[in-house]
Design an enzyme around this catalytic site. Structure first.
Site: not given
Ligand code: NAD
Length: 275
Positions: A37, A155, A176
């Site tokens: 992370d 997504s 995105y």
């Molecule tokens: N939350 C939603 O509604 C949703 C919906 C569809 C897809 N997603 C996708 O799910 C995945 C996880 O997101 P989440 O919902 O758990 O959000 P979140 O923000 O809780 O978790 C994302 C994690 O990725 C880490 N991160 C970000 N950029 C980084 C980098 N450059 N290098 C290493 N780590 C990095 C962050 O520090 C965080 O811990 C993402 O790919 C997001 O696009 C989320």
């Protein structure tokens, strides 16, 4: 006996949210875990990202489950750092069997969303970062000859647009969508080449998930605030789900139960893409 006994998983974005949930599940079912992370703020992102404390807390929780854990502060935008993290994981555990390319940001709102840095950060994290990881793990997956599973986090934005006003055509939002569409091309090509090596490549497609990425004031105000009726609606007529709901699908895709499933985008979206 766990489904992942003796296996090693490498998970990006593992400090919190969905990545953390996936890590806890795989560890609970027997896997060794490497969580990567950034644990730092990216400037174009308006909401607070994971911290070193989050990474340490997840590491502790995984150890409490009995897992052997490697926690690495790693920015997936940095190819050399990703390669080093993969090498460290292979050295520590002897192999990598499960690869979750999950790290992501939403730079779609807040002041910085209109700056080109938001485009670059989004594509660098969710397209380049996914490719760097897949490219780095591939030689080992082939050479070891023991198969494996890669699961990318896409997504509903992998399939559709979500913009409904000019401000939403901003670099963060467009980056995105472009990245999430792009990972499907990575999935298809890697799946075609790695299939005969017993390595499966799939994508999980979440809709809304209750994590800080969408549980924040910017999302509520700038995106959801004046959205037209039916925006991001789903046929089950419910709001965001907990990360564990996505984990069910990821764990299945990475398990032997899905041994003949590859090149698939599995939507856990309450029917969002039907509308
Ligand atoms: N939350 C939603 O509604 C949703 C919906 C569809 C897809 N997603 C996708 O799910 C995945 C996880 O997101 P989440 O919902 O758990 O959000 P979140 O923000 O809780 O978790 C994302 C994690 O990725 C880490 N991160 C970000 N950029 C980084 C980098 N450059 N290098 C290493 N780590 C990095 C962050 O520090 C965080 O811990 C993402 O790919 C997001 O696009 C989320």
């Amino acid at each position: 006996m766990g489904r992942f006994d003796g296996k090693t998983a490498i998970i990006t974005g593992g400090a919190r949210g969905q990545g953390r949930s996936h890590a806890l599940r795989l560890a609970g079912e027997g896997a060794n875990i490497a969580i990567l992370d950034i644990a730092d703020q990216v400037e174009s992102v308006a909401y607070p990202m994971a911290t070193p404390e989050d990474l340490a807390a997840t590491e502790r929780d995984l150890k409490d489950l009995g897992a052997d854990v490697l926690a690495i502060q790693c920015d997936v935008r940095d190819q050399a750092a990703v390669e080093a993290a993969v090498a460290a994981t292979e050295e520590r555990f002897g192999a990598i069997d499960i690869v979750l390319a999950n790290a992501g940001i939403m730079a779609s709102y807040g002041e910085k969303s209109q700056e080109m840095a938001a485009w670059h950060d989004s594509v660098d994290t969710m397209l380049n970062g996914v490719y760097f990881l897949m490219r780095a793990v591939t030689p080992g997956l082939i050479e070891r000859g023991r198969g494996g599973a890669i699961c990318i986090t896409g997504s509903t934005s992998s399939f559709r647009g979500v913009a409904y006003k000019p401000e939403m055509l901003n670099p963060g939002q467009m980056g995105y969508g472009a990245a999430k569409h792009g990972v499907l091309a990575l999935m298809k090509n890697f799946a075609m080449v790695l299939g005969k090596h017993g390595v499966r490549v799939n994508t999980v497609i979440p809709a809304g998930v209750s994590t800080t990425m969408i549980d924040n004031d910017f999302f509520s105000r700038d995106l959801a605030g004046d959205a037209p009726g039916g925006w991001m609606a789903n046929v089950m007529e419910r709001g965001p789900v907990e990360p564990e709901e996505i984990t069910h699908a990821v764990a299945w895709l990475c398990s032997d139960e899905a041994r003949f499933v590859t090149g698939q985008a599995l939507a856990v979206d309450m029917g969002t893409l039907l509308i």
